[in-house]
Design an enzyme around this catalytic site. Structure first.
Site, short mmCIF file in Angstrom:
data_model
loop_
_atom_site.label_atom_id
_atom_site.label_comp_id
_atom_site.label_asym_id
_atom_site.label_seq_id
_atom_site.Cartn_x
_atom_site.Cartn_y
_atom_site.Cartn_z
N PHE A 137 40.56 47.88 37.82
CA PHE A 137 40.32 47.44 36.44
C PHE A 137 41.68 47.22 35.78
O PHE A 137 42.67 47.85 36.15
CB PHE A 137 39.51 48.49 35.68
CG PHE A 137 38.04 48.47 35.98
CD1 PHE A 137 37.58 48.76 37.25
CD2 PHE A 137 37.11 48.12 35.00
CE1 PHE A 137 36.22 48.75 37.55
CE2 PHE A 137 35.75 48.10 35.28
CZ PHE A 137 35.30 48.41 36.55
N LYS A 157 29.87 47.38 43.05
CA LYS A 157 29.39 47.07 44.41
C LYS A 157 29.09 45.58 44.54
O LYS A 157 29.50 44.93 45.49
CB LYS A 157 28.13 47.86 44.73
CG LYS A 157 28.31 49.25 45.22
CD LYS A 157 27.01 49.81 45.72
CE LYS A 157 25.91 49.55 44.73
NZ LYS A 157 26.20 50.04 43.37
N LYS A 192 22.81 47.76 31.32
CA LYS A 192 23.72 47.56 32.43
C LYS A 192 24.14 46.11 32.60
O LYS A 192 25.19 45.80 33.13
CB LYS A 192 23.04 48.04 33.72
CG LYS A 192 23.94 47.89 34.88
CD LYS A 192 23.72 48.85 35.95
CE LYS A 192 24.84 48.69 36.95
NZ LYS A 192 24.55 49.27 38.21
N ALA A 226 17.70 51.64 43.58
CA ALA A 226 17.96 52.67 44.61
C ALA A 226 17.74 54.08 44.09
O ALA A 226 17.89 55.05 44.84
CB ALA A 226 19.39 52.53 45.12
N ARG A 250 20.70 41.88 46.27
CA ARG A 250 19.43 41.98 45.60
C ARG A 250 19.39 41.08 44.35
O ARG A 250 20.44 40.79 43.76
CB ARG A 250 19.17 43.43 45.18
CG ARG A 250 18.82 44.36 46.35
CD ARG A 250 18.84 45.78 45.89
NE ARG A 250 20.20 46.15 45.50
CZ ARG A 250 20.48 47.09 44.62
NH1 ARG A 250 19.54 47.78 44.02
NH2 ARG A 250 21.75 47.35 44.31
N TRP A 252 37.79 41.10 41.22
CA TRP A 252 37.30 40.76 39.88
C TRP A 252 38.29 39.84 39.18
O TRP A 252 37.91 38.83 38.59
CB TRP A 252 37.10 42.05 39.06
CG TRP A 252 36.56 41.84 37.67
CD1 TRP A 252 35.23 41.73 37.32
CD2 TRP A 252 37.32 41.67 36.48
NE1 TRP A 252 35.12 41.52 35.97
CE2 TRP A 252 36.39 41.48 35.42
CE3 TRP A 252 38.68 41.67 36.18
CZ2 TRP A 252 36.78 41.30 34.10
CZ3 TRP A 252 39.09 41.49 34.86
CH2 TRP A 252 38.14 41.30 33.84
N1 LIG Z 1 37.38 45.31 38.45
C1 LIG Z 1 36.58 45.12 37.38
N2 LIG Z 1 37.11 44.95 36.16
C2 LIG Z 1 36.33 44.76 35.08
N3 LIG Z 1 34.97 44.75 35.11
C3 LIG Z 1 34.40 44.92 36.33
C4 LIG Z 1 35.15 45.12 37.50
N4 LIG Z 1 34.28 45.25 38.56
C5 LIG Z 1 33.04 45.15 38.03
N5 LIG Z 1 33.11 44.95 36.71
C6 LIG Z 1 31.98 44.81 35.78
O1 LIG Z 1 31.27 46.04 35.84
C7 LIG Z 1 29.86 45.81 35.79
C8 LIG Z 1 29.23 46.41 37.05
O2 LIG Z 1 29.67 45.67 38.18
P1 LIG Z 1 28.65 45.45 39.39
O3 LIG Z 1 29.38 44.73 40.46
O4 LIG Z 1 27.38 44.90 38.88
O5 LIG Z 1 28.44 46.98 39.81
P2 LIG Z 1 27.26 47.61 40.72
O6 LIG Z 1 26.77 46.51 41.61
O7 LIG Z 1 27.94 48.71 41.46
O8 LIG Z 1 26.23 48.09 39.77
C9 LIG Z 1 29.69 44.29 35.70
O9 LIG Z 1 29.54 43.93 34.33
C10 LIG Z 1 30.99 43.73 36.22
O10 LIG Z 1 31.31 42.47 35.66
O1 LIG Z 2 19.62 50.16 42.23
C1 LIG Z 2 20.72 50.09 41.67
O2 LIG Z 2 21.62 49.19 42.03
P1 LIG Z 2 23.06 49.03 41.40
O3 LIG Z 2 23.92 50.14 41.93
O4 LIG Z 2 23.54 47.69 41.89
O5 LIG Z 2 22.90 49.08 39.90
#
Ligand SMILES: Nc1ncnc2c1ncn2[C@@H]1O[C@H](COP(=O)(O)OP(=O)(O)O)[C@@H](O)[C@H]1O
Ligand SMILES: O=COP(=O)(O)O
Length: 544
Positions: free
Chosen positions: A369, A69, A103, A271, A92, A397
């Site tokens: 990915f 996200k 994470k 959340a 955020r 990404w």
């Molecule tokens: N298309 C992608 N390919 C590889 N890694 C990704 C990709 N999209 C997100 N990531 C990695 O996955 C993890 C979660 O991404 P993030 O944007 O923080 O997700 P969320 O906000 O939904 O928790 C991060 O380490 C990010 O760098």
């Molecule tokens: O509260 C959780 O947020 P993410 O989905 O960004 O981890």
């Protein structure tokens, strides 16, 4: 290259230049070095621009790593700027819990990141610490009041206000304080929650002004007296001091993406245990200064998106214009227990909720990915087309804004073609119990709700104190649409169990604790802390 290597190699612009892109002068910001700033609240009154459009990025039910996200939010705002649209992201601030846990950070990833990512993922501009100290000032004053004669008659077995620390530390879930004799106060059981679950965090995110912030702090319920009367922060006469600690934290932070486009970062509630959205103030500021604001709400659409609509938008007078659901092959395979096609039912439920319950135009963003195959992508696209849902293969990404142009174009079309009249999911005049039942049955797909005996007393207090018209903040696992982490995909034939209710009267909602949700996470066996480092020149490594 790793996320942090990409971020550290970025050609950042001075934050004054980023502010200028928003029509702000140096007098409108308070610089925290060359690449971070806080924006003065009077910008909200000074800007005469019409409000921009508001795009919410949500997701399907995620794997523990998250489905992108933040990455898609940042990539989409980069793409909109590449299309010549003045756009900002409003996201955020990361919590140190996941950063040092499993994470990782929350500043995006790959070529869709906010920078300086190591600052943002560590102490940033100090807001998280200010929120924690403001919270713990209340805790210290509660115990000091009791130790000084307890004029309010606080029942020490019914203090609901915990202490906080911004770290995943299971050892602090249940503690005994005040040991060591009279000079150290009096022994009592206490508990720590992670700072991002603090009601102070929620209040900072849901206040429209400093006056409102103080009013909300006054109304915080910290427990009850031995006669059963609600005790509030105002009874301790410390709301001014608590608000004073937030004098800088209340101002939204301004940084930039890897492509030097503006990003507001403010507030960081999770959340699952909290409402999961960045602040109303930052979102309103971004709407005032740009044409398209891309914001995100935590975890999946049953959690962050629902509370974005029914808590943040309701309390902030905001109206979203479009939703983006982030889906990934890995999460869909996870929901199908290895079978991607079977896992699509999870996406199906979230599409249904956003389209038919939240009544928002939507675009499904397949966050690509490198391990995804063409067949897997084609299967998701076919499913969305058959569902009548717009879908876009999102490669932000790997490619930054360039990889999000198709998504941006489809989002712009969805906004222009939007004929629905946005409304909140539930009528605020329903009782708290009716709101909980409506969310559980219609958003989660539950057959019904079981309320544990412990909730009866709280329901009585809600009725007696006239709190029925508050919104509900559902607190439950992020691993399932239900309250049971083991139920993947689109669970049916289940009931939700509400084990506890908490009055967040200051923030302006009632928290319904579903299933076994806890508000102090623990570190994993191999915490990220084991790979994070700093060299002689102060260069951080291991953050991701
Ligand atoms: N298309 C992608 N390919 C590889 N890694 C990704 C990709 N999209 C997100 N990531 C990695 O996955 C993890 C979660 O991404 P993030 O944007 O923080 O997700 P969320 O906000 O939904 O928790 C991060 O380490 C990010 O760098
Ligand atoms: O509260 C959780 O947020 P993410 O989905 O960004 O981890």
């Amino acid at each position: 290259m790793t996320d942090i290597q990409i971020a550290q190699a970025a050609k950042k612009e001075n934050i004054v230049e980023i502010a200028k892109k928003l029509g702000l002068t140096e007098d409108d910001i308070e610089q925290y070095g060359k690449y971070k700033a806080k924006v003065n609240l009077d910008v909200l009154q000074k800007s005469k621009r019409p409000n921009g459009k508001l795009i919410l990025v949500t997701a399907i039910t995620p794997t523990p790593a998250g489905e992108g996200k933040s990455t898609v939010t940042i990539g989409l705002t980069q793409a909109l700027n590449k299309l010549g649209k003045l756009s900002a992201a409003a996201i955020r601030e990361p919590s140190l819990g996941p950063v040092f846990g499993m994470k990782g950070g929350a500043a995006g990833g790959g070529y869709a990141q906010v920078v300086p990512m190591e600052d943002i993922n560590l102490h940033f501009t100090g807001d998280m610490h200010a929120i924690g100290i403001a919270h713990n000032l209340i805790s210290a004053c509660i115990d000091n009041h009791i130790n000084s004669g307890n004029a309010l008659g606080i029942d020490i077995t019914k203090i609901t206000w915990k202490r906080v620390v911004d770290m995943n530390d299971r050892a602090l879930r249940n503690v005994v304080i005040g040991l060591g004799g009279k000079a150290n106060g009096y022994p009592r059981q206490d508990s720590f929650q992670i700072t991002v679950g603090s009601e102070i965090m929620a209040i900072l995110c849901l206040s429209n002004s400093i006056t409102e912030l103080k009013e909300k702090i006054k109304n915080i319920v910290i427990g009850t007296s031995v006669e059963g009367k609600l005790i509030k922060v105002e009874d301790l006469h410390i709301e001014g001091a608590v608000a004073a600690l937030l004098k800088d934290a209340i101002k939204p932070n301004l940084v930039q993406t890897l492509e030097n486009t503006p990003v507001f970062i403010h507030g960081g509630p999770f959340a699952n245990i909290a409402h999961g959205c960045n602040s109303i103030l930052a979102t309103k500021m971004a709407l005032k200064l740009t044409d398209y604001v891309v914001t995100e709400a935590g975890f999946a659409a049953d959690l962050g998106a629902e509370k974005f609509i029914d808590i943040k938008c309701r309390l902030g007078g905001l109206k979203p214009d479009c939703a983006v659901i982030v889906a990934t092959v890995r999460a869909l395979e996870h929901h199908g227990k290895g079978d991607l096609k079977a896992g699509l039912e999870n996406l199906d439920k979230h599409i249904d909720n956003i389209k038919n319950k939240y009544k928002l135009p939507l675009v499904v963003a397949i966050n690509k990915f490198i391990t995804d195959t063409d067949e897997q992508i084609a299967m998701i696209e076919k499913f969305c087309n058959e569902r009548g849902a717009e879908v876009s293969l999102c490669e932000v990404w790997a490619k930054g804004g360039e990889g999000g142009k198709d998504l941006a174009e489809k989002v712009l079309r969805a906004i222009d073609g939007n004929k629905t009249e946005f409304d909140y999911f539930y009528d605020i005049n329903l009782t708290i119990k009716e709101k909980i039942e409506k969310i559980c049955k219609e958003i989660y797909g539950a057959d019904g709700v079981v309320f544990a005996p412990a909730t009866k007393k709280v329901f009585d207090t809600i009725a007696a104190e006239g709190l029925e018209k508050l919104p509900v903040c559902m607190s439950k696992t992020q691993k399932s649409i239900s309250d049971n982490p083991a139920l993947l995909g689109k669970p049916t034939g289940f009931k939700v169990t509400i084990n506890d209710l908490r009055l967040a009267v200051g923030a302006g909602f009632v928290i319904a604790m579903a299933g076994d949700i806890i508000d102090m996470p623990g570190l994993p066996k191999k915490p990220s802390a084991e790979v994070i480092d700093i060299d002689e020149n102060g260069v951080i490594s291991g953050l991701f």
